[in-house]
Motif scaffolding. Structure first.
Motif, mmCIF file in Angstrom:
data_model
loop_
_atom_site.group_PDB
_atom_site.id
_atom_site.type_symbol
_atom_site.label_atom_id
_atom_site.label_comp_id
_atom_site.label_asym_id
_atom_site.label_seq_id
_atom_site.Cartn_x
_atom_site.Cartn_y
_atom_site.Cartn_z
ATOM 1 N N ARG A 26 2.062 1.850 -3.520
ATOM 2 C CA ARG A 26 1.006 2.430 -4.375
ATOM 3 C C ARG A 26 0.834 3.912 -4.078
ATOM 4 N NH1 ARG A 26 -4.351 -0.112 -5.888
ATOM 5 N NH2 ARG A 26 -3.992 1.304 -7.605
ATOM 6 N N GLU A 40 -10.305 3.030 -5.720
ATOM 7 C CA GLU A 40 -9.804 1.893 -6.504
ATOM 8 C C GLU A 40 -9.357 0.737 -5.615
ATOM 9 O OE1 GLU A 40 -6.517 2.724 -9.123
ATOM 10 O OE2 GLU A 40 -7.469 4.586 -9.792
ATOM 11 N N ASP A 41 -8.756 1.072 -4.491
ATOM 12 C CA ASP A 41 -8.183 0.076 -3.589
ATOM 13 C C ASP A 41 -8.728 0.301 -2.181
ATOM 14 O OD1 ASP A 41 -6.600 -1.547 -1.969
ATOM 15 O OD2 ASP A 41 -4.724 -1.006 -2.967
ATOM 16 N N GLN A 95 0.829 -1.201 0.000
ATOM 17 C CA GLN A 95 0.000 0.000 0.000
ATOM 18 C C GLN A 95 0.864 1.252 0.000
ATOM 19 O OE1 GLN A 95 -2.565 -0.630 3.354
ATOM 20 N NE2 GLN A 95 -3.803 -2.143 2.276
#
Length: 152
Positions: free
Chosen positions: A18, A112-113, A15
């Motif tokens: 990202r 999105e996540d 994470q």
């Protein structure tokens, strides 16, 4: 008291990677005003080096520092909550290098996540809880000093 949390080290590695794809390196010279209370909050920073004072205007000519942030600390959380306006001001106490993140882009990544979004919001909540406890402690200390010296 809660432990001080650093955003980038608190997020799981995948994470964090990202999120870091959205990072932009920036710098602020000493005494630069980074943002002002009431301004549009559309970004946040993770301080790499230097120090930043969070302040609030108490009179037309006086500001009071409410916190000092340093390396690893997250600067700015108002981008996450409506009405997306800064609650405090921020000024570089020394030369500052930081990662800057565009708030709307980070919010888009969170959509999105969702796991990243949950981790991010929980981490920001922990950061805020720690800062609130720290501020409460400082206020209690000031109260005790004023009471002991007869200023109350």
């Amino acid at each position: 008291m809660t432990k001080a949390i650093k955003l980038l080290t608190a997020l799981p590695q995948a994470q964090r990677e990202r999120l870091m794809e959205l990072a932009k390196e920036v710098s602020f010279p000493e005494d630069a005003r980074i943002f002002e209370a009431g301004g549009t909050a559309d970004r946040f920073w993770v301080i790499r080096s230097g120090a930043v004072h969070l302040d609030t205007q108490v009179t037309s000519r006086q500001r009071v520092t409410v916190a000092t942030l340093g390396a690893g600390d997250m600067l700015g959380w108002s981008w996450l909550f409506p009405p997306y306006e800064w609650d405090f001001g921020a000024v570089a106490f020394s030369n500052v290098r930081a990662y800057e993140f565009d708030g709307p882009s980070v919010l888009g990544l969170c959509v999105e996540d969702p796991l990243l979004g949950l981790s991010l919001v929980r981490t920001v909540a922990e950061i805020l809880a720690h800062r609130l406890e720290t501020t409460r402690g400082k206020l209690m200390d000031q109260y005790a000093i004023r009471r002991r010296t007869g200023l109350l």
